[in-house]
Design a protein around this motif. Structure first.
Motif, mmCIF file in Angstrom:
data_model
loop_
_atom_site.group_PDB
_atom_site.id
_atom_site.type_symbol
_atom_site.label_atom_id
_atom_site.label_comp_id
_atom_site.label_asym_id
_atom_site.label_seq_id
_atom_site.Cartn_x
_atom_site.Cartn_y
_atom_site.Cartn_z
ATOM 1 N N ILE A 90 0.830 -1.203 0.000
ATOM 2 C CA ILE A 90 0.000 0.000 0.000
ATOM 3 C C ILE A 90 0.864 1.251 0.000
ATOM 4 O O ILE A 90 1.770 1.397 0.830
ATOM 5 N N GLY A 91 0.560 2.158 -0.900
ATOM 6 C CA GLY A 91 1.198 3.462 -0.897
ATOM 7 C C GLY A 91 2.709 3.361 -0.811
ATOM 8 O O GLY A 91 3.347 2.538 -1.461
ATOM 9 N N ASN A 92 3.296 4.228 0.017
ATOM 10 C CA ASN A 92 4.749 4.215 0.189
ATOM 11 C C ASN A 92 5.145 3.588 1.519
ATOM 12 O O ASN A 92 6.159 3.923 2.108
ATOM 13 N N HIS A 93 4.317 2.660 1.992
ATOM 14 C CA HIS A 93 4.597 1.947 3.229
ATOM 15 C C HIS A 93 5.427 0.699 2.952
ATOM 16 O O HIS A 93 5.493 0.212 1.825
ATOM 17 N N ALA A 94 6.006 0.168 4.005
ATOM 18 C CA ALA A 94 6.584 -1.167 3.904
ATOM 19 C C ALA A 94 5.444 -2.158 3.704
ATOM 20 O O ALA A 94 4.301 -1.903 4.090
ATOM 21 N N GLY A 95 5.739 -3.300 3.091
ATOM 22 C CA GLY A 95 4.721 -4.327 2.951
ATOM 23 C C GLY A 95 4.332 -4.868 4.317
ATOM 24 O O GLY A 95 5.120 -4.836 5.263
ATOM 25 N N ARG A 96 3.108 -5.354 4.435
ATOM 26 C CA ARG A 96 2.616 -5.930 5.689
ATOM 27 C C ARG A 96 2.241 -7.390 5.469
ATOM 28 O O ARG A 96 1.626 -7.735 4.457
#
Length: 324
Positions: free
Chosen positions: A82-88
């Protein structure tokens, strides 16, 4: 022999939540709930800073299909990009009950699905989740994309419930007051928020600069999520408890001015904030991350009522890719 997984990809937060959230949330696993936080944030506030509107967000699930589990209890693994987040990463089951080989195969299948969806290797700057998932996922991602995984940090996940929250034994000085932070506190709260930033904070990935910290602190104050302790009317300590998923909240920021540390402000403020949060009858638990090697943090959270037992708290990790 590789396990048989049913792979599904989703291009919207809503589609993913409809298909997968019930299995993840039904476990009442704090880990599974927390891994969904960014997805819920995107679904509810798609235009906020840090949320992607470019259409390249992606969710992938892998459901283990075998005779070892009844149809309605098959392990589900999920990856959120998602977006510029780290993957979860998230799982619907207790990972201690699954053979490491099956977990590794599930992570490999998630990576292959991302590759088939034309996800670039650098689309995520790293991965966050239970360590039992992160390590094999990072190895598979690195192997597939020619990247070298680098462990950023280890931490553990703990939680407190309404029934485990312990009453205070502190006696604060008469010049100390506790309560929600107000708009007039924004300047001081933003400065504290910047110093208190943790790599897991949402919705802005690390690091928060002064401008981003100001925006984030304003959001917390406007949402009535930021609590403060004042000494002689001056804000000296803050803690934020934010909504994560239905029924789950998280302690996301905590900071106390070094000049007043040792007075019990942090303990009193965290307990006060938790009491206010649990007044909402729909909240069943509040989680936080801590470093088991930090004895002062362990003592503090144990006194408040967070479940901290050696070998029992789920180990989490953040892994990034080395840059050259």
């Amino acid at each position: 022999m590789a396990a048989d997984f049913a792979i599904r990809t989703y291009r919207s937060a809503n589609d993913f939540l409809v298909a997968c959230a019930p299995a993840l949330v039904a476990t009442r696993s704090i880990s599974a709930n927390f891994a969904l936080t960014t997805t819920y944030a995107l679904e509810e506030h798609p235009n906020e800073q840090g949320m992607s509107g470019s259409g390249d967000d992606l969710w992938i699930s892998a459901i283990l299909c075998c005779d070892d589990h009844p149809h309605d209890a098959r392990p589900l693994f999920a990856l959120a990009i998602i977006g510029n987040h780290a993957g979860r990463l998230a799982s619907s089951v207790d990972l201690k009950g699954l053979p490491p080989a099956r977990i590794s195969d599930a992570m490999h299948q998630l990576v292959l699905a991302a590759r088939e969806a034309n996800v670039a290797g650098t689309r995520i700057f790293g991965i966050i989740g239970p360590k039992a998932l992160c390590e094999p996922f990072a190895d598979a991602w690195g192997s597939e994309y020619g990247l070298r995984p680098k462990l950023i940090m280890d931490f553990a996940l703990t939680y407190v419930t309404r029934t485990t929250l312990r009453p205070s034994t502190l006696s604060l000085a008469s010049n100390v007051t506790l309560g929600l932070c107000l708009p007039a506190d924004l300047g001081v709260a933003a400065a504290m928020s910047e110093r208190a930033t943790h790599p897991m904070d949402e919705p802005v990935p690390p690091p928060l600069d002064a401008v981003a910290a100001h925006v984030h602190a304003k959001k917390l104050i406007d949402g009535r999520h930021l609590y403060g302790a004042r000494v002689d009317g001056v804000l000296r300590s803050i803690v934020s408890i934010t909504r994560e998923t239905p029924g789950v909240r998280a302690v996301s920021k905590a900071y106390t001015d070094p000049l007043v540390r040792g007075l019990g402000l942090a303990e009193a403020l965290v307990r006060y904030a938790l009491q206010r949060v649990f007044e909402d009858g729909t909240v069943h638990s509040v989680c936080l991350f801590f470093e088991p090697s930090n004895p002062s943090a362990v003592r503090l959270y144990s006194k408040i009522g967070f479940t901290i037992t050696a070998g029992e708290n789920e180990d989490w990790a953040e892994v990034a890719w080395e840059t050259h």
